[in-house]
Design an enzyme around this catalytic site. Structure first.
Site, short mmCIF file in Angstrom:
data_model
loop_
_atom_site.label_atom_id
_atom_site.label_comp_id
_atom_site.label_asym_id
_atom_site.label_seq_id
_atom_site.Cartn_x
_atom_site.Cartn_y
_atom_site.Cartn_z
N ASP A 66 17.97 -12.95 120.63
CA ASP A 66 17.75 -12.25 121.89
C ASP A 66 16.48 -11.42 121.66
O ASP A 66 16.16 -11.10 120.52
CB ASP A 66 18.96 -11.34 122.14
CG ASP A 66 19.02 -10.84 123.57
OD1 ASP A 66 18.44 -11.48 124.44
OD2 ASP A 66 19.65 -9.80 123.79
P1 ADP Z 1 16.61 -9.27 127.44
O1 ADP Z 1 16.83 -10.71 127.68
O2 ADP Z 1 15.17 -8.96 127.23
O3 ADP Z 1 17.53 -8.67 126.43
P2 ADP Z 1 18.28 -8.37 129.68
O4 ADP Z 1 19.04 -9.63 129.86
O5 ADP Z 1 19.01 -7.17 129.20
O6 ADP Z 1 16.93 -8.53 128.83
O7 ADP Z 1 17.57 -8.05 131.07
C1 ADP Z 1 16.72 -9.02 131.62
C2 ADP Z 1 15.80 -8.42 132.62
O8 ADP Z 1 16.56 -7.87 133.69
C3 ADP Z 1 14.97 -7.28 132.09
O9 ADP Z 1 13.79 -7.73 131.48
C4 ADP Z 1 14.70 -6.51 133.38
O10 ADP Z 1 13.62 -7.11 134.06
C5 ADP Z 1 15.95 -6.70 134.19
N1 ADP Z 1 16.89 -5.58 134.03
C6 ADP Z 1 18.09 -5.58 133.40
N2 ADP Z 1 18.68 -4.38 133.45
C7 ADP Z 1 17.84 -3.57 134.13
C8 ADP Z 1 17.88 -2.20 134.54
N3 ADP Z 1 18.89 -1.39 134.27
N4 ADP Z 1 16.81 -1.72 135.25
C9 ADP Z 1 15.77 -2.51 135.55
N5 ADP Z 1 15.67 -3.79 135.20
C10 ADP Z 1 16.68 -4.33 134.51
MG MG Z 2 19.39 -7.48 126.53
#
Ligand code: ADP
Ligand code: MG
Length: 310
Positions: free
Chosen positions: A46
């Protein structure tokens, strides 16, 4: 002579391996996982918080539609105040001031997209471009902006109108570089999965020399990609075993992909292959089979009789 030394050495090597790993903060559930890890050919990571610090800092605030930068940050911080996502924490940190909980109505976290909250009675959404698309808001002007600040973009919309965006940056973990290099030296393929944009994903992957990147993913997409890699790994393992068994014969082996294509199947179409089915395939090959063809469908894996020898 006495076999004690040999008998003791096996469990002892597992204990040493697990003990050594735990000293470095890695918890391994049991010795069978040590052997699985030793056989791993692909590692899937991840991005946020795993390869990167997950400690974002706000670098740009662009407000639109008559809002000031301070007002935009205020709305965003209120919306994000109930989330413990690293992105949310960075926005609240950048705000720095008092968060008046009385101004925040219902809050809903949308996995892989962002946040939906009612602030001062207004419907507020804070999240990525996918979220804006979902609610039918077009994030005006951000294209040109992203070009000069490649960070994670949090768009903010209120009552169906675009309010602007906040760009935040994350840094790659100091140890991630070395870890990826170590895997490369062992010929292990590295794959990074992220819900972030292609642009940010590519930048991180380039910095860390990661072999494969999948961006713009929702949590469920990540699971699908991991499962697909598991299936490929299982098939490759069976194939390697068979090749070892078949070394005395003059048989040539098609690649797993070619073998499957020849019977009209592909990794994508592969149904769930259980451990029992895999074992059945292994048992079916008693060292006399000249070719492997894995025909996979919902029933699992079948080897056409016509292709079985002896
Ligand atoms: P990653 O795959 O980088 O671990 P996540 O799955 O946690 O990321 O989140 C994917 C995307 O969703 C983030 O890059 C962001 O654009 C958006 N996102 C998720 N949670 C939030 C939040 N609390 N506020 C704003 N954007 C969010
Ligand atoms: Mg994440």
């Amino acid at each position: 002579s006495c076999p004690c030394a040999l008998v003791i050495s096996v469990p002892l090597s597992f204990f040493c391996g697990m003990g050594g790993a735990s000293k470095r903060g890695i918890l391994i559930k049991g010795s069978n996982y040590v052997s699985s890890l030793a056989k791993a050919r692909t590692m899937v990571f991840d991005k946020t918080g795993t390869l990167t610090e997950g400690r974002f800092t706000v670098s740009v605030i662009h407000s639109e539609g008559g809002m000031t930068q301070a007002e935009l940050l205020d709305v965003a911080a209120l919306a994000e105040s109930y989330s413990n996502h690293p992105i949310a924490e960075s926005i609240v940190r950048a705000h720095g001031g008092h968060i008046d909980a009385a101004r925040v109505g219902s809050v809903e976290e949308l996995a892989g997209l962002g946040i939906h909250a009612v602030i001062d009675g207004r419907e507020v959404y804070a999240g990525n471009a996918k979220l804006m698309e979902k609610i039918g808001v077009s994030p005006a002007c951000h294209e040109g902006c992203l070009a000069h600040c490649a960070g994670t973009c949090v768009h903010i919309a209120a009552d169906g109108g675009y309010c602007g965006h906040i760009i935040i940056r994350d840094t790659v973990k100091k140890t991630a570089d070395l870890a990826m290099y170590g895997l490369m030296m062992q010929n292990i393929k590295t794959v990074m999965l992220t819900g972030d944009t292609e642009e940010v994903g590519r930048l991180v992957a380039e910095e860390l020399n990661i072999d494969e990147v999948h961006a713009g993913l929702l949590p469920a997409d990540k699971v699908t990609i991991v499962e697909k890699n598991e299936k490929i790994a299982k098939l490759e393992e069976v194939k390697a075993d068979l090749e070892n068994q078949m070394q005395e014969t003059s048989a040539t082996f098609p690649s797993v992909e070619d073998a499957m294509a020849s019977c009209g199947s592909s990794i994508e179409e592969l149904g769930d292959v259980t451990d029992e089915q895999m074992q059945a395939i292994r048992d079916g090959f008693d060292g006399t089979l000249a070719s492997i063809v894995l025909a996979c469908g919902k029933q699992g894996v079948q080897i056409p009789e016509s292709l079985q020898k002896g």
